[in-house]
Scaffold this motif. Structure first.
Motif, mmCIF file in Angstrom:
data_model
loop_
_atom_site.group_PDB
_atom_site.id
_atom_site.type_symbol
_atom_site.label_atom_id
_atom_site.label_comp_id
_atom_site.label_asym_id
_atom_site.label_seq_id
_atom_site.Cartn_x
_atom_site.Cartn_y
_atom_site.Cartn_z
ATOM 1 N N THR A 1 4.664 -5.302 1.239
ATOM 2 C CA THR A 1 3.272 -5.672 1.050
ATOM 3 C C THR A 1 2.458 -4.489 0.555
ATOM 4 N N VAL A 2 1.496 -4.755 -0.317
ATOM 5 C CA VAL A 2 0.541 -3.757 -0.779
ATOM 6 C C VAL A 2 -0.865 -4.222 -0.420
ATOM 7 N N ILE B 1 0.043 -1.474 6.594
ATOM 8 C CA ILE B 1 0.849 -2.619 6.175
ATOM 9 C C ILE B 1 1.643 -2.324 4.904
ATOM 10 N N GLY B 2 1.384 -1.176 4.286
ATOM 11 C CA GLY B 2 2.069 -0.809 3.056
ATOM 12 C C GLY B 2 1.192 0.108 2.226
ATOM 13 N N SER B 3 1.577 0.322 0.979
ATOM 14 C CA SER B 3 0.776 1.153 0.080
ATOM 15 C C SER B 3 -0.626 0.568 -0.069
ATOM 16 N N ARG C 1 2.668 -4.982 -8.406
ATOM 17 C CA ARG C 1 3.954 -5.399 -8.973
ATOM 18 C C ARG C 1 4.799 -4.177 -9.336
ATOM 19 N N LYS C 2 4.174 -3.164 -9.932
ATOM 20 C CA LYS C 2 4.894 -1.939 -10.279
ATOM 21 C C LYS C 2 5.406 -1.218 -9.034
ATOM 22 N N LEU C 3 4.695 -1.368 -7.925
ATOM 23 C CA LEU C 3 5.099 -0.735 -6.669
ATOM 24 C C LEU C 3 6.170 -1.537 -5.940
ATOM 25 N N GLY C 4 6.572 -2.656 -6.528
ATOM 26 C CA GLY C 4 7.633 -3.463 -5.928
ATOM 27 C C GLY C 4 7.179 -4.422 -4.857
ATOM 28 N N VAL D 1 -2.290 -8.031 0.201
ATOM 29 C CA VAL D 1 -3.410 -8.421 1.058
ATOM 30 C C VAL D 1 -4.649 -7.795 0.434
ATOM 31 N N VAL D 2 -5.646 -8.627 0.141
ATOM 32 C CA VAL D 2 -6.782 -8.199 -0.667
ATOM 33 C C VAL D 2 -8.073 -8.251 0.140
ATOM 34 N N GLY D 3 -8.841 -7.164 0.062
ATOM 35 C CA GLY D 3 -10.158 -7.115 0.683
ATOM 36 C C GLY D 3 -11.168 -6.535 -0.283
ATOM 37 N N LEU D 4 -12.437 -6.538 0.122
ATOM 38 C CA LEU D 4 -13.511 -6.063 -0.737
ATOM 39 C C LEU D 4 -14.134 -4.779 -0.204
ATOM 40 N N GLY D 5 -14.520 -3.911 -1.122
ATOM 41 C CA GLY D 5 -15.060 -2.610 -0.756
ATOM 42 C C GLY D 5 -16.448 -2.641 -0.167
#
Length: 222
Positions: free
Chosen positions: A34-35, A76-78, A119-122, A127-131
């Motif tokens: 997960t990224v 959770i990942g990068s 995708r490049k990081l595999g 998981v997406v959040g907002l700044g």
């Protein structure tokens, strides 16, 4: 999308659009790479302060710092930070910064930039959040990331909010322009969505009044 916890599962059966019970997604016990993606590229046109809202001070730090730090602390990942309208200083060498030159076209283009780097990081899921949501906690990132569903979304009380988990099988269906982000897939594939109750708040900062209110809330929570 501009819209700890035991998940409450929605019905995943019989998905439209050819997703269904994807093998190795819903029922697999293996760890999914997960990224975490923090979207922080928008212009913040409604904010009337002397600086961009993301670098306005709340709790002694920039607004974006709190959102980014929660993603980092979740482990959770990068972690990918997507920037655009304003440069955002980052001290953590483990955070990957991706600039979206098309940030003015809307949230969808920033999400696509983040997905491309994931995708490049595999990654097999993001998981997406907002700044501009400084009250989202690391525990929310962790709980949403732990969902086995192709799409998972945090809930705060009765309201849905960020972060949102998107498995790689969902990525091709995401919009490429406009401000909807993942909202369209939440509608189209509602039977693939798992709601994950979380603590904290996904309230965002759009105005000076929002900043002042959340400054008080942040002090209470820390």
């Amino acid at each position: 999308m501009k819209y700890a916890c035991e998940p409450t599962r929605a019905d995943h059966g019989g998905a439209s659009g050819g997703f269904g019970q994807a093998e190795g997604v819903n029922n697999s016990p293996r760890l999914v790479k997960t990224v975490a993606i923090v979207l922080a590229a928008g212009g913040g046109s409604r904010f009337a302060g002397s600086s961009h809202k993301l670098i306005a001070t709340i709790g002694g730090r920039g607004v974006y710092f709190w959102a980014l730090q929660a993603a980092i602390d979740a482990h959770i990942g990068s972690v990918v930070l997507v920037t655009g309208a304003v440069e955002l200083p980052v001290d953590d060498p483990n955070v990957v910064i991706a600039h979206n030159p098309r940030w003015s076209t809307g949230l969808a283009s920033s999400l696509q930039v983040g997905i491309a780097l994931a995708r490049k990081l595999g990654a097999e899921a993001v998981v997406v959040g907002l700044g501009d949501q400084p009250l989202v906690r690391a525990s929310a990132w962790q709980a949403v990331a732990a969902s086995p569903a192709p799409i998972a979304i945090a809930t705060y009380g009765t309201k849905r909010g960020n972060p949102v988990r998107l498995h790689a099988e969902i990525w091709p269906t995401l919009p490429t322009a406009g401000d909807e982000g993942a909202r369209s897939v939440l509608r189209t594939y509602s039977n693939l969505v798992e709601e994950v109750p979380c603590e904290g708040s996904a309230s965002d900062i759009d105005t000076i009044e929002d900043l002042e209110r959340m400054n008080i809330e942040l002090r209470k929570s820390h």
